[in-house]
Design a protein around this motif. Structure first.
Motif, PDB file in Angstrom:
ATOM      1  N   GLN A 128      45.078 -10.470  16.814  1.00 59.87           N
ATOM      2  CA  GLN A 128      44.720 -11.305  17.949  1.00 59.87           C
ATOM      3  C   GLN A 128      44.586 -10.475  19.229  1.00 59.87           C
ATOM      4  O   GLN A 128      43.694 -10.699  20.038  1.00 59.87           O
ATOM      5  N   ASP A 129      45.488  -9.476  19.349  1.00 53.49           N
ATOM      6  CA  ASP A 129      45.412  -8.597  20.510  1.00 53.49           C
ATOM      7  C   ASP A 129      44.124  -7.784  20.493  1.00 53.49           C
ATOM      8  O   ASP A 129      43.522  -7.552  21.531  1.00 53.49           O
ATOM      9  N   ASN A 130      43.757  -7.361  19.284  1.00 51.28           N
ATOM     10  CA  ASN A 130      42.486  -6.636  19.158  1.00 51.28           C
ATOM     11  C   ASN A 130      41.341  -7.483  19.665  1.00 51.28           C
ATOM     12  O   ASN A 130      40.472  -7.002  20.379  1.00 51.28           O
ATOM     13  N   ALA A 131      41.368  -8.750  19.293  1.00 50.03           N
ATOM     14  CA  ALA A 131      40.290  -9.642  19.700  1.00 50.03           C
ATOM     15  C   ALA A 131      40.230  -9.736  21.221  1.00 50.03           C
ATOM     16  O   ALA A 131      39.148  -9.609  21.812  1.00 50.03           O
ATOM     17  N   SER A 132      41.395  -9.911  21.861  1.00 49.42           N
ATOM     18  CA  SER A 132      41.327 -10.025  23.330  1.00 49.42           C
ATOM     19  C   SER A 132      40.920  -8.712  23.965  1.00 49.42           C
ATOM     20  O   SER A 132      40.149  -8.692  24.912  1.00 49.42           O
ATOM     21  N   LEU A 183      39.005  -6.350  22.722  1.00 54.17           N
ATOM     22  CA  LEU A 183      37.566  -6.121  22.562  1.00 54.17           C
ATOM     23  C   LEU A 183      36.754  -7.104  23.398  1.00 54.17           C
ATOM     24  O   LEU A 183      35.752  -6.732  24.003  1.00 54.17           O
ATOM     25  N   TYR A 184      37.219  -8.365  23.427  1.00 54.70           N
ATOM     26  CA  TYR A 184      36.476  -9.362  24.198  1.00 54.70           C
ATOM     27  C   TYR A 184      36.483  -8.984  25.682  1.00 54.70           C
ATOM     28  O   TYR A 184      35.447  -9.016  26.347  1.00 54.70           O
ATOM     29  N   ASN A 185      37.676  -8.577  26.162  1.00 54.07           N
ATOM     30  CA  ASN A 185      37.771  -8.177  27.571  1.00 54.07           C
ATOM     31  C   ASN A 185      36.873  -6.984  27.874  1.00 54.07           C
ATOM     32  O   ASN A 185      36.227  -6.926  28.905  1.00 54.07           O
ATOM     33  N   TRP A 186      36.858  -6.044  26.938  1.00 55.32           N
ATOM     34  CA  TRP A 186      36.019  -4.856  27.119  1.00 55.32           C
ATOM     35  C   TRP A 186      34.537  -5.240  27.150  1.00 55.32           C
ATOM     36  O   TRP A 186      33.767  -4.776  27.964  1.00 55.32           O
ATOM     37  N   MET A 187      34.172  -6.167  26.255  1.00 55.64           N
ATOM     38  CA  MET A 187      32.788  -6.618  26.216  1.00 55.64           C
ATOM     39  C   MET A 187      32.414  -7.342  27.517  1.00 55.64           C
ATOM     40  O   MET A 187      31.337  -7.120  28.070  1.00 55.64           O
ATOM     41  N   GLN A 188      33.354  -8.185  27.999  1.00 59.33           N
ATOM     42  CA  GLN A 188      33.113  -8.891  29.265  1.00 59.33           C
ATOM     43  C   GLN A 188      32.960  -7.901  30.415  1.00 59.33           C
ATOM     44  O   GLN A 188      32.127  -8.055  31.290  1.00 59.33           O
ATOM     45  N   GLU A 189      33.821  -6.886  30.369  1.00 60.12           N
ATOM     46  CA  GLU A 189      33.797  -5.850  31.404  1.00 60.12           C
ATOM     47  C   GLU A 189      32.436  -5.127  31.410  1.00 60.12           C
ATOM     48  O   GLU A 189      31.852  -4.877  32.457  1.00 60.12           O
ATOM     49  N   CYS A 190      31.950  -4.824  30.198  1.00 56.14           N
ATOM     50  CA  CYS A 190      30.644  -4.171  30.073  1.00 56.14           C
ATOM     51  C   CYS A 190      29.541  -5.041  30.656  1.00 56.14           C
ATOM     52  O   CYS A 190      28.643  -4.560  31.353  1.00 56.14           O
ATOM     53  N   GLU A 191      29.607  -6.333  30.370  1.00 59.83           N
ATOM     54  CA  GLU A 191      28.628  -7.275  30.919  1.00 59.83           C
ATOM     55  C   GLU A 191      28.678  -7.249  32.439  1.00 59.83           C
ATOM     56  O   GLU A 191      27.661  -7.127  33.118  1.00 59.83           O
ATOM     57  N   LYS A 192      29.903  -7.342  32.956  1.00 63.10           N
ATOM     58  CA  LYS A 192      30.100  -7.429  34.404  1.00 63.10           C
ATOM     59  C   LYS A 192      29.598  -6.173  35.104  1.00 63.10           C
ATOM     60  O   LYS A 192      28.980  -6.233  36.157  1.00 63.10           O
TER      61      LYS A 192
END
Lengths: 124, 188
Positions: B5-9, B11-20
């Motif tokens: 679950q931590d991996n998911a958050s 990676l998701y945060n990293w992906m969001q960061e990349c978008e931003k």
């Protein structure tokens, strides 16, 4: 003399140096890690060729891209060609650049300023 | 071991960061020439980098090569092997520019001279850079490792801004990051 042909790779250009067919060409991309090692045989070939060059040598540069450490070996090649030109006035450089690539075009003009050889420019 | 679950958050945060941050390409790892070639292929074929003018695309490509080969040549190592050069590269694309951001390790003792070199280059306008390029190229003696400083001069000639930062990590090593901007309208 034996022609020199080096096939292109992802980071090195195609080299064709063939005095019998009167074809002299460097084309593609040039950004190997060790440019001196790559261009060494090219420079040696031109040294041998300069002993008995053809009456006309049209040297074609058709580079899509070259890195900063390719500048020096390219300049060395041009200097050797300029020496031949001094002897027989028969050397010309055809400098090709990708349509719209003003940087490669300008790089050719900058080289042309430094050596006594006539350059012509062609987009591809 | 990290929970799934931590991996998911993470990676998701990293992906969001990349978008931003408009990151269109990112890589962290040990740099060698094969890796440099692989990243360049991605950059060449990636749509986000393709839709610029020929000269802007060529500049982005060219600066990427210089930056990544600089990591190979000048990057410090932290494991003593002398071969693996850790680094990170990001390519960001906004509506009006590309940014190439790289980070790598350098020896503390090299920080001052690197800063001095970049500061000197940054003061020059395009014409002055052109003459410096010419004078470095025509000099007969070149320093073996530096590739004559043509790399840095080329980057400056092809970019519109260059900012750097150093962060000292310990008594031997600093982290060096540089952010190079190429305007979409450059070369026109």
């Amino acid at each position: 003399m034996d022609p020199l042909r080096i096939e292109a790779t992802v980071d090195t250009p195609l080299i064709v140096l063939d005095s019998a067919s009167n074809i002299f060409e460097i084309s593609g991309k040039s950004y190997p890690e060790d440019t001196r090692e790559f261009f060494g045989p090219v420079l040696s070939w031109i040294d041998l060729y300069s002993a008995s060059p053809n009456a006309q040598t049209v040297f074609i540069f058709k580079l899509k891209y070259f890195n900063s450490s390719s500048y020096k070996p390219l300049f060395d090649i041009l200097n050797k060609l300029a020496e031949i030109n001094k002897k027989n006035q028969g050397v010309k450089v055809e400098w090709h650049y990708k349509e719209g690539d003003s940087d490669i075009h300008e790089a050719g003009e900058e080289f042309a300023d430094l050596v006594e050889i006539a350059f012509t420019y062609h987009s591809f | 071991m990290v929970e799934t679950q931590d991996n998911a958050s993470l990676l998701y945060n990293w992906m969001q960061e990349c978008e931003k941050e408009n990151i269109v390409l990112s890589f962290k790892g040990d740099f060698n020439q094969d890796l440099v070639n692989a990243i360049l292929l991605l950059a060449e074929r990636g749509q986000n980098i393709q839709n610029g003018s020929t000269v802007v695309r060529a500049r982005v490509f060219s600066i990427m090569v210089e930056c990544m080969q600089n990591i190979r040549k000048y990057g410090a190592v932290n494991d003593g092997s002398g071969e693996l050069k850790p680094g990170i590269v990001l390519v960001c694309r906004t509506t009006d520019s590309y940014s190439l951001i790289t980070g790598n390790l350098v020896l503390n003792e090299e920080v001052a001279s690197l800063k001095a070199q970049i500061d000197k280059i940054k003061l020059l306008n395009k014409e002055e850079l052109k003459s410096l390029h010419k004078s470095v190229l025509t000099k007969t003696e070149l320093s073996e490792k530096s590739g004559a400083g043509l790399g840095l001069i080329s980057i400056a000639r092809k970019s519109d801004a260059m900012e750097y930062q150093f962060k000292q990590l310990d008594d031997k090593i600093s982290f060096y990051s540089v952010n190079i901007t190429v305007s979409i309208n450059s070369g026109t």
